[in-house]
Scaffold this active site. Sequence first.
Site: not given
Length: 221
Positions: A64, A167, A199-200
């Site tokens: 992501h 990340d 994604e988060e």
Amino acid sequence: FNLMKTLTTTCSILVREKAISDKLLTVIAPLAEKCYNDAMGNLIAVKYGTAPEADKKKIMLCAHMDEIGFLVTYIEDSGFIRVNPIGGINWVAAAFTEVTFASGLKGILVPEAGTAPADLKAEKCYIDIGAKDKKEAERKVKIGDYCALSGGITRLLGRRIAGRPLDDRIGCAILVKIAEALKEAPVADDVYFVFSVQEEVGIRGAKTATFRLKKLRVDWR
């Protein structure tokens, strides 16, 4: 290291991933046979396999692009900027940290005086950009603007690095390196490199890309 430096210093919070997508496109395009952005904003690149169409499988590699950040909701008369979190913010870790807006403007995320660490949350923090009052702040920032904790990486001993947002920008870099390794190597199956969005907040981009590639029956070349 240079690729990771580029990816970590590009501010692109979730649902605002175009900046990082554009950077990745310039890197992945020469390594793939086809690249495009889908309706959600996922960046998808593909290397076609050599096996007969009836025998091919679809291999999807996904990382992501988005990162957590902050959305401007209010500007106080003092020039301090109130924000809401976009994604899961650890307010204790974020306190007194530099933030960067999409424009490049810098600020500091500051807890209100006297706030205990256990009580830190959006309502108890503000961003100070150094403006003397609301009028000056509004010349630089508007409601709806976004920012993120300032990114970047540092070399440690050996081949290790530290920084943010690793990340999942490091996952994006790994996909690029895989694409480099496969560029001149024949593969039997179609390999899809998916740089996903959102994604988060629930892996939304990856889910959408998976569904699309699974159901795809017509070659979109």
